[in-house]
Design a protein around this motif. Structure first.
Motif, PDB file in Angstrom:
ATOM      1  N   PRO A 245      63.499 -18.419  31.628  1.00 17.76           N
ATOM      2  CA  PRO A 245      63.447 -18.508  33.104  1.00 17.76           C
ATOM      3  C   PRO A 245      62.746 -19.723  33.610  1.00 17.76           C
ATOM      4  O   PRO A 245      61.712 -19.994  32.913  1.00 17.76           O
ATOM      5  N   LEU A 246      62.906 -20.371  34.875  1.00 19.26           N
ATOM      6  CA  LEU A 246      62.373 -21.443  35.234  1.00 19.26           C
ATOM      7  C   LEU A 246      60.547 -21.055  35.394  1.00 19.26           C
ATOM      8  O   LEU A 246      59.878 -21.903  35.185  1.00 19.26           O
ATOM      9  N   HIS A 247      60.558 -19.987  36.060  1.00 18.35           N
ATOM     10  CA  HIS A 247      58.978 -19.647  36.348  1.00 18.35           C
ATOM     11  C   HIS A 247      57.926 -19.639  35.003  1.00 18.35           C
ATOM     12  O   HIS A 247      56.766 -20.089  34.917  1.00 18.35           O
ATOM     13  N   LYS A 248      58.970 -19.279  33.862  1.00 20.96           N
ATOM     14  CA  LYS A 248      57.850 -19.165  32.476  1.00 20.96           C
ATOM     15  C   LYS A 248      58.003 -20.646  32.035  1.00 20.96           C
ATOM     16  O   LYS A 248      56.920 -20.960  31.435  1.00 20.96           O
ATOM     17  N   GLU A 249      59.083 -21.492  32.076  1.00 24.37           N
ATOM     18  CA  GLU A 249      59.045 -22.869  31.818  1.00 24.37           C
ATOM     19  C   GLU A 249      57.896 -23.598  32.282  1.00 24.37           C
ATOM     20  O   GLU A 249      57.040 -24.296  31.811  1.00 24.37           O
TER      21      GLU A 249
ATOM     22  N   ASN B 156      65.696 -24.077  29.452  1.00 24.36           N
ATOM     23  CA  ASN B 156      66.599 -23.307  30.157  1.00 24.36           C
ATOM     24  C   ASN B 156      67.761 -22.713  29.479  1.00 24.36           C
ATOM     25  O   ASN B 156      68.295 -21.634  29.676  1.00 24.36           O
TER      26      ASN B 156
ATOM     27  N   ALA C  67      69.850 -13.843  30.502  1.00 22.63           N
ATOM     28  CA  ALA C  67      68.519 -14.321  31.032  1.00 22.63           C
ATOM     29  C   ALA C  67      68.459 -14.417  32.428  1.00 22.63           C
ATOM     30  O   ALA C  67      67.408 -13.913  33.251  1.00 22.63           O
ATOM     31  N   CYS C  68      69.398 -15.056  33.164  1.00 26.21           N
ATOM     32  CA  CYS C  68      69.402 -15.402  34.575  1.00 26.21           C
ATOM     33  C   CYS C  68      70.200 -14.517  35.279  1.00 26.21           C
ATOM     34  O   CYS C  68      70.362 -14.619  36.667  1.00 26.21           O
TER      35      CYS C  68
ATOM     36  N   LYS D 115      73.752 -17.763  39.270  1.00 28.24           N
ATOM     37  CA  LYS D 115      73.293 -18.851  39.638  1.00 28.24           C
ATOM     38  C   LYS D 115      73.626 -18.671  41.059  1.00 28.24           C
ATOM     39  O   LYS D 115      74.303 -18.040  41.451  1.00 28.24           O
TER      40      LYS D 115
END
Length: 390
Positions: free
Chosen positions: A57-61, A52, A361-362, A365
């Motif tokens: 991104p979270l979906h790739k993690e 992170n 990247a994001c 938030k």
């Protein structure tokens, strides 16, 4: 843990102590869960947190950690990382601050971050007081410290109250920042020495001479060459000439500073003593000259109002630069009497690159709460010199 297990139960095997009656959870798979009621282990959450803060991104993690066919809820991974930060990383962050409080000088800076909740947007309930921009605070050790640390925290706004509240956790003897007025107020109240950044001063002066136009006018390849040409060719009655002389003087201070190298001295005391002697021999005279020039310019481009310098009739960059210096001129000179005081906040600005990666990247938030967890993760990613933080 006893109260949590008694209230909501757990999927893990439970054992009750016959002596004290308390409940203990037994983790047969060897991976401790993020909380007693969560199904995700801490190793997975830590791996996700590392990715992170590296901008993944979270979906790739989720695909990397659990495969593309994993059936996790949309909020599962983010929620586990958040709880890991609150329960485990927060106490560790406090330990980092305690280490930093034993250090002579700390550096502080701030940067922007977009939080939808603060703007009254997104899926979360709007904040009580909305604002367009949130700020992150970064505090780090000086570059010469053997135990270098950096701590990020959520400021919210950048008003005096928010900055003072954030800095009260730190107890260094010296704070190095830009010349933002809120830092002055905090240091005066806390009895801390306040060194203002020479690089920020130089930036103000470069804006005052419109350095890009100066480079084009003299057909130079760099700002340094343009400043040299200006000092030689512009009439010495011109204000731009005097500003260029000040910029050149600051550059000379840095050249003298680089003459003293740590490896040439047996211990830190000898090194800092050499730094101090060098500053008194070279930098003091240059700072005296800079002060004399800026004082003369203040008679034309600034005026005193309520005990402070304000811009005169000219509402331009030159007036802005002059008042910037005059209101903090004593704070630009503290390094002359202490070899341990850094001249600038370059180290803390380098640490903020971690956050720049996250912003790219994001983009934003959703909530203030999750933003604070993100900054907590970033505190454990890197030291200002890109070394893993123990």
């Amino acid at each position: 843990m006893h109260d949590v297990v008694s209230t909501v139960g757990s999927r893990y095997q439970q054992a009750r102590c016959e002596h004290c009656g308390r409940v203990h959870l037994v983790y047969l798979d060897g991976d401790v869960p993020v909380t007693p009621t969560f199904t995700m282990g801490q190793s997975s959450a830590i791996g996700a947190a590392v990715m992170n803060v590296n901008g993944i991104p979270l979906h790739k993690e989720q695909k990397i950690l659990f495969g593309k066919d994993a059936k996790l809820g949309n909020e599962t991974l983010g929620r586990n990382i958040h709880h890991l930060c609150q329960d485990s990383f927060k106490p560790m962050q406090a330990a980092l601050i305690e280490t930093m409080n034993k250090q002579h000088a700390l550096l502080a800076d701030k940067t922007t971050i977009k939080v939808l909740q603060s703007q009254g947007k997104g899926a979360c309930e709007p904040a009580e007081h909305t604002r367009q921009t949130d700020y992150l605070a970064s505090v780090c050790s000086a570059s010469y410290e053997s135990k270098r640390r950096v701590v990020f925290s959520n400021l919210g706004g950048r008003g005096n109250e928010a900055i003072v509240e954030n800095l009260t956790a730190y107890r260094s003897e010296v704070l190095v920042t830009d010349a933002y007025a809120a830092y002055d107020s905090y240091c005066e109240k806390a009895g801390i020495k306040h060194q203002c950044c020479l690089v920020h001063l130089k930036r103000e002066l470069l804006d005052a001479v419109d350095i890009d136009s100066l480079v084009k006018a003299f057909k130079c390849r760099s700002p340094e060459q343009a400043i040299e040409r200006a000092v030689k060719e512009i009439n010495n009655d011109d204000s731009i000439y005097h500003i260029c002389c000040v910029i050149k003087g600051i550059s000379k201070i840095y050249r003298y500073e680089r003459m003293i190298k740590r490896q040439d001295y047996g211990n830190n005391d000898e090194y800092f003593e050499a730094v101090l002697k060098n500053r008194r021999r070279h930098a003091k005279g240059l700072m005296d000259g800079i002060n004399a020039v800026m004082l003369a310019l203040s008679e034309r481009y600034a005026k005193v109002q309520g005990g402070k310098y304000v811009k005169g009739s000219r509402n331009d960059q030159l007036s802005k630069a002059v008042t910037y210096y005059m209101n903090h001129r004593e704070n630009f000179r503290l390094f002359l009497d202490d070899g341990k005081i850094p001249l600038d906040v370059n180290a803390v600005e380098s640490s903020i690159r971690v956050v720049a990666v996250l912003r790219k990247a994001c983009d934003h938030k959703q909530s203030v709460e999750y933003t604070e967890s993100l900054f907590c993760q970033a505190s454990f990613k890197l030291t200002p010199e890109n070394e893993p933080t123990p």
